[in-house]
Every structure is written in C-alpha cells, then in structure tokens.
Scaffold this motif. Structure first.
Motif, PDB file in Angstrom:
ATOM      1  N   LEU A 198       0.468  -0.871   0.044  1.00  0.00           N
ATOM      2  CA  LEU A 198      -0.091   0.123   0.268  1.00  0.00           C
ATOM      3  C   LEU A 198       0.872   1.912  -0.084  1.00  0.00           C
ATOM      4  CD1 LEU A 198      -2.344  -1.094   2.297  1.00  0.00           C
ATOM      5  CD2 LEU A 198      -2.979  -0.928  -0.104  1.00  0.00           C
ATOM      6  N   LEU A 199       1.796   1.315   0.709  1.00  0.00           N
ATOM      7  CA  LEU A 199       2.723   2.734   1.045  1.00  0.00           C
ATOM      8  C   LEU A 199       3.138   2.907  -0.784  1.00  0.00           C
ATOM      9  CD1 LEU A 199       4.647   2.128   4.454  1.00  0.00           C
ATOM     10  CD2 LEU A 199       2.807   3.916   3.208  1.00  0.00           C
ATOM     11  N   PRO A 200       3.958   1.819  -1.260  1.00  0.00           N
ATOM     12  CA  PRO A 200       4.495   2.502  -2.459  1.00  0.00           C
ATOM     13  C   PRO A 200       3.205   2.574  -3.436  1.00  0.00           C
ATOM     14  CG  PRO A 200       5.438   0.666  -1.917  1.00  0.00           C
ATOM     15  CD  PRO A 200       3.830   0.444  -1.025  1.00  0.00           C
ATOM     16  N   LEU A 201       2.440   1.996  -3.610  1.00  0.00           N
ATOM     17  CA  LEU A 201       0.928   2.269  -4.046  1.00  0.00           C
ATOM     18  C   LEU A 201       0.200   3.739  -4.323  1.00  0.00           C
ATOM     19  CD1 LEU A 201      -0.631  -0.893  -4.875  1.00  0.00           C
ATOM     20  CD2 LEU A 201       0.610   0.200  -6.378  1.00  0.00           C
ATOM     21  N   ALA A 202       0.644   3.996  -2.426  1.00  0.00           N
ATOM     22  CA  ALA A 202       0.467   5.308  -2.532  1.00  0.00           C
ATOM     23  C   ALA A 202       0.806   6.375  -3.053  1.00  0.00           C
ATOM     24  CB  ALA A 202      -0.047   5.593  -0.557  1.00  0.00           C
ATOM     25  N   GLY A 203       2.466   5.912  -2.904  1.00  0.00           N
ATOM     26  CA  GLY A 203       3.288   7.102  -3.071  1.00  0.00           C
ATOM     27  C   GLY A 203       3.238   7.080  -4.799  1.00  0.00           C
ATOM     28  N   ILE A 204       2.723   5.727  -5.911  1.00  0.00           N
ATOM     29  CA  ILE A 204       3.032   6.567  -6.791  1.00  0.00           C
ATOM     30  C   ILE A 204       1.399   7.375  -7.063  1.00  0.00           C
ATOM     31  CG2 ILE A 204       2.727   4.825  -9.083  1.00  0.00           C
ATOM     32  CD1 ILE A 204       4.383   3.233  -7.958  1.00  0.00           C
ATOM     33  N   PHE A 205       0.742   6.402  -6.924  1.00  0.00           N
ATOM     34  CA  PHE A 205      -0.947   7.701  -6.674  1.00  0.00           C
ATOM     35  C   PHE A 205      -0.802   8.754  -6.749  1.00  0.00           C
ATOM     36  CE2 PHE A 205      -4.838   8.395  -5.086  1.00  0.00           C
ATOM     37  CZ  PHE A 205      -5.743   8.176  -6.636  1.00  0.00           C
ATOM     38  N   PHE A 206      -0.238   9.447  -5.700  1.00  0.00           N
ATOM     39  CA  PHE A 206       0.072  10.755  -5.276  1.00  0.00           C
ATOM     40  C   PHE A 206       0.852  11.596  -6.456  1.00  0.00           C
ATOM     41  CE2 PHE A 206       2.518  14.609  -2.483  1.00  0.00           C
ATOM     42  CZ  PHE A 206       1.301  14.779  -2.402  1.00  0.00           C
ATOM     43  N   SER A 207       1.779  10.797  -6.803  1.00  0.00           N
ATOM     44  CA  SER A 207       3.385  11.011  -7.907  1.00  0.00           C
ATOM     45  C   SER A 207       2.525  11.433  -8.956  1.00  0.00           C
ATOM     46  CB  SER A 207       4.160  10.344  -7.912  1.00  0.00           C
ATOM     47  OG  SER A 207       5.189  10.799  -8.628  1.00  0.00           O
ATOM     48  N   GLU A 208       1.927  10.284  -9.370  1.00  0.00           N
ATOM     49  CA  GLU A 208       0.773  10.411 -10.647  1.00  0.00           C
ATOM     50  C   GLU A 208      -0.215  11.915 -10.657  1.00  0.00           C
ATOM     51  OE1 GLU A 208       1.388   9.470 -13.535  1.00  0.00           O
ATOM     52  OE2 GLU A 208       3.541   8.124 -12.553  1.00  0.00           O
ATOM     53  N   SER A 209      -0.937  11.380  -9.481  1.00  0.00           N
ATOM     54  CA  SER A 209      -2.526  12.465  -9.809  1.00  0.00           C
ATOM     55  C   SER A 209      -1.965  13.976  -9.253  1.00  0.00           C
ATOM     56  CB  SER A 209      -2.639  12.590  -8.029  1.00  0.00           C
ATOM     57  OG  SER A 209      -2.929  11.211  -7.928  1.00  0.00           O
ATOM     58  N   LEU A 210      -0.698  14.346  -8.892  1.00  0.00           N
ATOM     59  CA  LEU A 210       0.590  15.440  -9.197  1.00  0.00           C
ATOM     60  C   LEU A 210       0.583  15.987 -10.626  1.00  0.00           C
ATOM     61  CD1 LEU A 210       2.869  16.344  -6.118  1.00  0.00           C
ATOM     62  CD2 LEU A 210       0.929  17.347  -6.826  1.00  0.00           C
ATOM     63  N   LEU A 211       1.363  15.145 -11.019  1.00  0.00           N
ATOM     64  CA  LEU A 211       2.068  15.003 -12.485  1.00  0.00           C
ATOM     65  C   LEU A 211       0.318  15.575 -13.278  1.00  0.00           C
ATOM     66  CD1 LEU A 211       3.725  15.059 -14.826  1.00  0.00           C
ATOM     67  CD2 LEU A 211       3.023  12.626 -14.677  1.00  0.00           C
ATOM     68  N   LEU A 212      -0.877  14.602 -12.997  1.00  0.00           N
ATOM     69  CA  LEU A 212      -1.694  14.500 -13.560  1.00  0.00           C
ATOM     70  C   LEU A 212      -2.633  16.466 -14.265  1.00  0.00           C
ATOM     71  CD1 LEU A 212      -4.325  13.898 -16.003  1.00  0.00           C
ATOM     72  CD2 LEU A 212      -5.577  12.693 -13.785  1.00  0.00           C
ATOM     73  N   LEU A 213      -2.444  16.543 -12.209  1.00  0.00           N
ATOM     74  CA  LEU A 213      -2.549  17.986 -12.208  1.00  0.00           C
ATOM     75  C   LEU A 213      -1.914  18.886 -12.962  1.00  0.00           C
ATOM     76  CD1 LEU A 213      -4.922  19.715  -9.730  1.00  0.00           C
ATOM     77  CD2 LEU A 213      -3.175  19.707  -8.603  1.00  0.00           C
ATOM     78  N   THR A 214      -0.931  18.829 -12.926  1.00  0.00           N
ATOM     79  CA  THR A 214      -0.188  19.656 -13.866  1.00  0.00           C
ATOM     80  C   THR A 214      -0.385  20.244 -14.904  1.00  0.00           C
ATOM     81  OG1 THR A 214       1.316  18.238 -13.996  1.00  0.00           O
ATOM     82  CG2 THR A 214       2.040  19.478 -12.280  1.00  0.00           C
ATOM     83  N   GLN A 215      -1.192  19.151 -15.957  1.00  0.00           N
ATOM     84  CA  GLN A 215      -1.491  18.931 -16.789  1.00  0.00           C
ATOM     85  C   GLN A 215      -2.730  19.614 -16.618  1.00  0.00           C
ATOM     86  OE1 GLN A 215      -0.956  14.889 -18.208  1.00  0.00           O
ATOM     87  NE2 GLN A 215       1.056  14.732 -18.564  1.00  0.00           N
ATOM     88  N   LEU A 216      -3.821  19.078 -16.480  1.00  0.00           N
ATOM     89  CA  LEU A 216      -5.130  19.913 -16.162  1.00  0.00           C
ATOM     90  C   LEU A 216      -4.818  21.369 -16.270  1.00  0.00           C
ATOM     91  CD1 LEU A 216      -6.472  17.117 -14.633  1.00  0.00           C
ATOM     92  CD2 LEU A 216      -6.934  17.789 -16.766  1.00  0.00           C
ATOM     93  N   LYS A 217      -4.386  21.915 -14.633  1.00  0.00           N
ATOM     94  CA  LYS A 217      -4.186  23.501 -14.604  1.00  0.00           C
ATOM     95  C   LYS A 217      -2.728  23.896 -14.328  1.00  0.00           C
ATOM     96  CE  LYS A 217      -7.841  23.267 -12.075  1.00  0.00           C
ATOM     97  NZ  LYS A 217      -8.896  24.406 -12.405  1.00  0.00           N
ATOM     98  N   PRO A 218      -2.304  23.991 -16.345  1.00  0.00           N
ATOM     99  CA  PRO A 218      -1.145  25.198 -16.237  1.00  0.00           C
ATOM    100  C   PRO A 218      -0.117  25.652 -15.530  1.00  0.00           C
ATOM    101  CG  PRO A 218      -2.282  24.564 -18.247  1.00  0.00           C
ATOM    102  CD  PRO A 218      -3.712  24.559 -17.289  1.00  0.00           C
TER     103      PRO A 218
END
Length: 246
Positions: A172-192
């Motif tokens: 769960l810890l690595p998956l949570a970290g990957i999910f958080f990292s990918e969410s930030l990356l997606l956020l930078t694309q949605l909100k330039p």
C-alpha cells in the motif's frame, strides 16, 4: 561510460571496465546464477512430480507440462502463493497467482524491447514503457489480492497478523506514493498555472522521479515474496495440502 581526457585520450578506467566483464571470476559468477536459476528450479520440481521422475527416461518438459505435472508445472513462487491462499479463497488465490504470472511474463517481454522514443516498435510508441507498466500493474493486482486473502485469513485465524501487516506495508505504501505522484503530474497538465509551483517544490525531491518509485517498487515486490516464503505459517501449508488432496 567513456571518459575523455584533454587531448582526446580515454581514461584507464574506461579501458579496463569492458575487460572486467570478461574476466573468469565474473563469468563464473554468471554461470553459477544460470546453474541455480535453471537446474535449481528443475531440482525442486522433480520431487513434486506425481510419479517418480527418472531423468534418464523423462524429458525436462514433463516437469513444465500442466498435463504431466498439474500441481507444480507453473512458476514456483506463483504456485506457492496459490497453494497457500486457496484455503481462504480459491478464486482470489487463482487471481493473485495469475496476475503474478502475467506480470512476470510482461517483465520478461520488456527485457527484449529496447526503450526508445523516436520510432514505433510493432506500431506502438513507447512499447517498452507500456509493457513495463503492464508488468507493474499485474504485480500490483497480485499483491493487492494476496493482501485481501491475508486479511481474511488473519480474521479466520489461518494466517498470522505479521504476514498481513508486512504485505500491506510493502504494497500500500509504494502504491500510495505512486498514486500521489501521478496525481500531481496529472494536476500539472490540467492546471498549467500550477505546474511551475509544483515543479519548483518537488523537482529536487526523489519523490518526483519515476526511477525512485521503480526501485522502491522492485524492493517492495522482493520483500513481499520473502514474506510469502518465511511468514506463511506451517498450519496453512498443512491445510493447503489437505484441501488439495480432498
């Protein structure tokens, strides 16, 4: 890596490094690994053969055949997980073992595809990354399903609590970290407009780089498999054998 010195000269370390790869000590170590991975697997599988396995008369493929060796023809760790988790849920055990097998196959396929971004491979752009991420996804599915089985088995007093907590921690810890990292990356694309502030905050952090999560995930999978081998209680093994025979 070649290091050029002033005047076009090449450093001595760059010259000697390729020679190290061809020294007898390194080649002997590689041969030992091949011996353990190939013949070691066969030696472990032979005593589990339904009939007496005689290497003089039976071919090696009998050990790998689901017809001749139905109980132990598949990959040892995946089969071990299936055998010990099926006492909790046969369907979830098959799903977990199947996901691990698919992940291992995808990981092997990724080794044969060179990572590059300039040309399509078999008509697919970034095929290596796609296969590698598919392998990680299958592994994650297998680990999550196994965690569910461990939790259910813990509540039924079939598994010890440390198996469930260890599996949950490394899953769960690595998956949570990957999910958080990918969410930030997606956020930078949605909100330039948020891209630069987030990048400035995390660009010097290891959590922003995919390589960190790949190494962390690889270590987590190894710890997960170690826990499966060393923390599975003997009671579960005996009950698994009993259910397999009935």
């Amino acid at each position: 890596m070649t290091v050029e010195l002033p005047g076009g000269r090449v450093s001595r370390a760059a010259k000697t490094f390729p020679q190290i790869l061809y020294r007898k000590a390194v080649l002997c170590a590689l041969l030992a690994l091949i011996l353990l991975s190939f013949f070691g697997t066969l030696v472990v599988s032979a005593p589990m053969f339904p009939q007496n396995y005689d290497w003089r008369y039976r071919v090696i493929s009998n050990l790998l055949s689901p017809r001749d060796n139905p109980g132990h023809h598949w990959l040892p760790l995946a089969g071990y997980l299936h055998r010990n988790l099926e006492i909790v849920s046969p369907q979830a055990a098959r799903a977990s073992a199947g996901a691990f097998i698919a992940g291992i196959i995808a990981l092997i396929c990724a080794c044969f595809v060179v990572p590059q971004h300039m040309h399509d491979v078999l008509g697919v752009r970034r095929l290596h990354e796609f296969i590698a991420r598919s392998a990680a996804g299958f592994m994650a599915i297998g680990m999550l399903t196994a965690c569910w089985c461990a939790r259910k088995g813990f509540r039924q007093n079939l598994f010890q609590g440390r198996l469930f907590w260890t599996w949950s921690l490394v899953t769960l810890l690595p998956l949570a970290g990957i999910f958080f990292s990918e969410s930030l990356l997606l956020l930078t694309q949605l909100k330039p407009a948020w891209a630069m502030p987030i990048r400035n905050i995390l660009r010097h952090s290891v959590f922003w780089h995919l390589g960190f999560w790949e190494w962390l995930g690889s270590a987590a999978i190894f710890v997960f498999l170690c826990a499966a081998v060393f923390l599975t209680p003997s009671r579960a093994i005996k009950m698994g054998c009993h259910f397999g025979e009935s």
